[in-house]
Design a protein around this motif. Structure first.
Motif, PDB file in Angstrom:
ATOM      1  N   LYS A 186       0.827  -1.206   0.000  1.00  0.00           N
ATOM      2  CA  LYS A 186       0.000   0.000   0.000  1.00  0.00           C
ATOM      3  C   LYS A 186       0.864   1.261   0.000  1.00  0.00           C
ATOM      4  CE  LYS A 186      -3.707  -0.250   2.380  1.00  0.00           C
ATOM      5  NZ  LYS A 186      -4.693  -0.279   3.494  1.00  0.00           N
ATOM      6  N   LYS A 187       1.923   1.269   0.806  1.00  0.00           N
ATOM      7  CA  LYS A 187       2.815   2.423   0.844  1.00  0.00           C
ATOM      8  C   LYS A 187       3.530   2.613  -0.495  1.00  0.00           C
ATOM      9  CE  LYS A 187       2.469   4.162   4.994  1.00  0.00           C
ATOM     10  NZ  LYS A 187       2.087   5.594   5.208  1.00  0.00           N
ATOM     11  N   THR A 188       3.888   1.507  -1.128  1.00  0.00           N
ATOM     12  CA  THR A 188       4.554   1.601  -2.431  1.00  0.00           C
ATOM     13  C   THR A 188       3.629   2.209  -3.482  1.00  0.00           C
ATOM     14  OG1 THR A 188       5.848  -0.368  -1.875  1.00  0.00           O
ATOM     15  CG2 THR A 188       5.780   0.287  -4.190  1.00  0.00           C
ATOM     16  N   LEU A 189       2.372   1.825  -3.463  1.00  0.00           N
ATOM     17  CA  LEU A 189       1.419   2.387  -4.418  1.00  0.00           C
ATOM     18  C   LEU A 189       1.172   3.873  -4.151  1.00  0.00           C
ATOM     19  CD1 LEU A 189      -1.199  -0.495  -4.692  1.00  0.00           C
ATOM     20  CD2 LEU A 189       0.387   0.263  -6.446  1.00  0.00           C
ATOM     21  N   ILE A 190       1.068   4.245  -2.883  1.00  0.00           N
ATOM     22  CA  ILE A 190       0.887   5.666  -2.558  1.00  0.00           C
ATOM     23  C   ILE A 190       2.101   6.474  -3.019  1.00  0.00           C
ATOM     24  CG2 ILE A 190       0.656   7.310  -0.662  1.00  0.00           C
ATOM     25  CD1 ILE A 190      -0.974   5.236   0.837  1.00  0.00           C
ATOM     26  N   PHE A 191       3.294   5.922  -2.797  1.00  0.00           N
ATOM     27  CA  PHE A 191       4.514   6.595  -3.259  1.00  0.00           C
ATOM     28  C   PHE A 191       4.516   6.742  -4.780  1.00  0.00           C
ATOM     29  CE2 PHE A 191       8.847   6.058  -4.931  1.00  0.00           C
ATOM     30  CZ  PHE A 191       9.409   7.234  -4.466  1.00  0.00           C
ATOM     31  N   HIS A 192       4.077   5.706  -5.469  1.00  0.00           N
ATOM     32  CA  HIS A 192       4.011   5.757  -6.936  1.00  0.00           C
ATOM     33  C   HIS A 192       3.069   6.861  -7.410  1.00  0.00           C
ATOM     34  CE1 HIS A 192       3.094   4.641 -11.067  1.00  0.00           C
ATOM     35  NE2 HIS A 192       1.827   4.498 -10.719  1.00  0.00           N
ATOM     36  N   HIS A 193       1.879   6.956  -6.804  1.00  0.00           N
ATOM     37  CA  HIS A 193       0.915   7.979  -7.222  1.00  0.00           C
ATOM     38  C   HIS A 193       1.419   9.384  -6.885  1.00  0.00           C
ATOM     39  CE1 HIS A 193      -2.043   5.169  -8.569  1.00  0.00           C
ATOM     40  NE2 HIS A 193      -2.204   4.599  -7.391  1.00  0.00           N
ATOM     41  N   CYS A 194       2.064   9.542  -5.738  1.00  0.00           N
ATOM     42  CA  CYS A 194       2.623  10.855  -5.386  1.00  0.00           C
ATOM     43  C   CYS A 194       3.711  11.266  -6.375  1.00  0.00           C
ATOM     44  CB  CYS A 194       3.187  10.823  -3.968  1.00  0.00           C
ATOM     45  SG  CYS A 194       1.956  10.639  -2.664  1.00  0.00           S
ATOM     46  N   LEU A 195       4.578  10.321  -6.697  1.00  0.00           N
ATOM     47  CA  LEU A 195       5.691  10.622  -7.598  1.00  0.00           C
ATOM     48  C   LEU A 195       5.196  10.964  -9.004  1.00  0.00           C
ATOM     49  CD1 LEU A 195       8.774  10.730  -7.770  1.00  0.00           C
ATOM     50  CD2 LEU A 195       8.748   8.329  -8.446  1.00  0.00           C
ATOM     51  N   THR A 196       4.248  10.184  -9.512  1.00  0.00           N
ATOM     52  CA  THR A 196       3.731  10.457 -10.859  1.00  0.00           C
ATOM     53  C   THR A 196       2.986  11.793 -10.918  1.00  0.00           C
ATOM     54  OG1 THR A 196       1.805   9.111 -10.284  1.00  0.00           O
ATOM     55  CG2 THR A 196       3.552   8.050 -11.543  1.00  0.00           C
ATOM     56  N   ALA A 197       2.242  12.123  -9.860  1.00  0.00           N
ATOM     57  CA  ALA A 197       1.528  13.406  -9.844  1.00  0.00           C
ATOM     58  C   ALA A 197       2.508  14.575  -9.844  1.00  0.00           C
ATOM     59  CB  ALA A 197       0.610  13.474  -8.620  1.00  0.00           C
ATOM     60  N   GLU A 198       3.582  14.466  -9.075  1.00  0.00           N
ATOM     61  CA  GLU A 198       4.568  15.552  -9.021  1.00  0.00           C
ATOM     62  C   GLU A 198       5.331  15.673 -10.339  1.00  0.00           C
ATOM     63  OE1 GLU A 198       6.163  18.796  -7.198  1.00  0.00           O
ATOM     64  OE2 GLU A 198       4.559  17.463  -6.498  1.00  0.00           O
ATOM     65  N   ILE A 199       5.675  14.551 -10.946  1.00  0.00           N
ATOM     66  CA  ILE A 199       6.375  14.598 -12.236  1.00  0.00           C
ATOM     67  C   ILE A 199       5.479  15.196 -13.313  1.00  0.00           C
ATOM     68  CG2 ILE A 199       7.373  13.169 -14.062  1.00  0.00           C
ATOM     69  CD1 ILE A 199       8.372  11.273 -11.908  1.00  0.00           C
ATOM     70  N   GLN A 208       1.052   7.895 -19.123  1.00  0.00           N
ATOM     71  CA  GLN A 208       0.944   8.434 -17.766  1.00  0.00           C
ATOM     72  C   GLN A 208       1.232   9.928 -17.717  1.00  0.00           C
ATOM     73  OE1 GLN A 208       0.043   6.286 -15.363  1.00  0.00           O
ATOM     74  NE2 GLN A 208      -0.010   7.749 -13.698  1.00  0.00           N
ATOM     75  N   PHE A 209       2.221  10.364 -18.499  1.00  0.00           N
ATOM     76  CA  PHE A 209       2.668  11.755 -18.417  1.00  0.00           C
ATOM     77  C   PHE A 209       2.323  12.571 -19.657  1.00  0.00           C
ATOM     78  CE2 PHE A 209       5.707   9.231 -15.877  1.00  0.00           C
ATOM     79  CZ  PHE A 209       5.401   9.746 -14.634  1.00  0.00           C
ATOM     80  N   GLY A 210       1.650  11.975 -20.624  1.00  0.00           N
ATOM     81  CA  GLY A 210       1.230  12.731 -21.801  1.00  0.00           C
ATOM     82  C   GLY A 210       2.362  13.116 -22.721  1.00  0.00           C
ATOM     83  N   ILE A 211       3.381  12.287 -22.833  1.00  0.00           N
ATOM     84  CA  ILE A 211       4.507  12.570 -23.723  1.00  0.00           C
ATOM     85  C   ILE A 211       4.179  12.027 -25.101  1.00  0.00           C
ATOM     86  CG2 ILE A 211       6.958  12.182 -24.141  1.00  0.00           C
ATOM     87  CD1 ILE A 211       7.323  11.864 -21.154  1.00  0.00           C
ATOM     88  N   ARG A 212       4.289  12.864 -26.090  1.00  0.00           N
ATOM     89  CA  ARG A 212       3.970  12.453 -27.450  1.00  0.00           C
ATOM     90  C   ARG A 212       5.191  11.851 -28.128  1.00  0.00           C
ATOM     91  NH1 ARG A 212       0.344  17.498 -29.792  1.00  0.00           N
ATOM     92  NH2 ARG A 212      -1.298  17.396 -28.201  1.00  0.00           N
ATOM     93  N   LYS A 213       4.914  10.910 -28.985  1.00  0.00           N
ATOM     94  CA  LYS A 213       6.001  10.205 -29.654  1.00  0.00           C
ATOM     95  C   LYS A 213       6.726  11.108 -30.636  1.00  0.00           C
ATOM     96  CE  LYS A 213       6.855   5.871 -32.081  1.00  0.00           C
ATOM     97  NZ  LYS A 213       6.222   4.678 -32.677  1.00  0.00           N
ATOM     98  N   ARG A 214       5.993  11.985 -31.307  1.00  0.00           N
ATOM     99  CA  ARG A 214       6.605  12.858 -32.293  1.00  0.00           C
ATOM    100  C   ARG A 214       7.606  13.801 -31.639  1.00  0.00           C
ATOM    101  NH1 ARG A 214       2.450  16.490 -35.401  1.00  0.00           N
ATOM    102  NH2 ARG A 214       2.305  17.313 -33.282  1.00  0.00           N
ATOM    103  N   ASN A 215       7.267  14.339 -30.492  1.00  0.00           N
ATOM    104  CA  ASN A 215       8.185  15.223 -29.784  1.00  0.00           C
ATOM    105  C   ASN A 215       9.429  14.470 -29.318  1.00  0.00           C
ATOM    106  OD1 ASN A 215       6.369  17.228 -30.185  1.00  0.00           O
ATOM    107  ND2 ASN A 215       5.422  17.059 -28.157  1.00  0.00           N
ATOM    108  N   ASP A 216       9.259  13.206 -28.906  1.00  0.00           N
ATOM    109  CA  ASP A 216      10.404  12.413 -28.474  1.00  0.00           C
ATOM    110  C   ASP A 216      11.379  12.195 -29.627  1.00  0.00           C
ATOM    111  OD1 ASP A 216       9.159  12.326 -26.079  1.00  0.00           O
ATOM    112  OD2 ASP A 216       8.299  10.336 -26.366  1.00  0.00           O
ATOM    113  N   LYS A 217      10.865  11.879 -30.799  1.00  0.00           N
ATOM    114  CA  LYS A 217      11.736  11.665 -31.949  1.00  0.00           C
ATOM    115  C   LYS A 217      12.477  12.946 -32.319  1.00  0.00           C
ATOM    116  CE  LYS A 217       9.561   7.780 -34.302  1.00  0.00           C
ATOM    117  NZ  LYS A 217       8.924   7.323 -35.554  1.00  0.00           N
TER     118      LYS A 217
END
Length: 210
Positions: free
Chosen positions: A117-130, A163-172
């Protein structure tokens, strides 16, 4: 016709029917002499007139009932429309879920350890901040950090993009630009080295002796 008028009309109908039944009982209680043949047409005409009157009353009542039923259905339809409108409004105004709420929804009906449970909460906190940093940050440094070899090894590239809305075209485009910059820097360093440089001394830097 409103509900109040309808109630008054029903009360009037009941009173009329009650009076009619009482009068009929009184008439039936009397001993009448046998009717003459001349009175039969008059009686049949009166019976026909009563039948037409009853038919008209039934027709009017049916029309009133249909109108009342339509009004009730319209009222129910408006009520359900209003409920749907309020529910949609509450859904739009509802704040986004917190990391703890997301974890609770994800683990609904499951019994897991506290560490999970703590690992999942940490994951959601980290993804929201990123995600928040990616929206505010103008350069692509954070995105280049996320798109690394480790993520490619464990097949998390598509997950990161979703998860973070990164587009493939911008990555290329960013990857191509960084590669070109790296190649240009390597070529520049190669040409500036003493063992491979073709830069010679100028005319004024040389000494001419006869």
């Amino acid at each position: 016709m409103t509900e109040r008028e309808h109630r008054k009309k029903k009360q009037y109908w009941r009173a009329t029917q009650r009076q009619y039944r009482q009068n009929k009982k009184q008439i039936d209680g009397f001993i009448t002499p046998p009717m003459s043949p001349d009175s039969e047409p008059a009686q049949s005409a009166e019976t026909e007139r009563k039948r037409r009157g009853r038919k008209k009353v039934k027709r009017d009542r049916s029309a009133v009932y249909r109108r009342l039923e339509l009004q009730n259905k319209t009222r129910l339809l408006n009520m359900y429309k209003k409920r749907l409108e309020r529910a949609n409004k509450r859904t739009k105004e509802q704040a986004p879920d917190t990391p703890r709420t997301k974890t609770a929804k994800l683990l609904a009906g499951r019994s897991v350890s506290r560490n999970v449970k703590k690992t999942l909460i940490f994951h959601h906190c980290l993804t929201a901040e990123i995600r928040k940093k990616l929206r505010k940050n103008k350069d692509k440094s954070c995105r280049r950090i996320l798109m690394n070899k480790m993520m490619g090894k464990y097949k998390m590239v598509r997950r990161i993009k979703q998860q973070f809305g990164i587009r493939k075209r911008n990555d290329k485009k960013t990857f191509r630009k960084s590669c070109m910059e790296a190649v240009a820097q390597n070529v520049k360093e190669l040409l500036e080295r003493d063992d491979s440089s073709r830069v010679a001394a100028g005319k004024k830097m040389t000494i001419t002796r006869n």
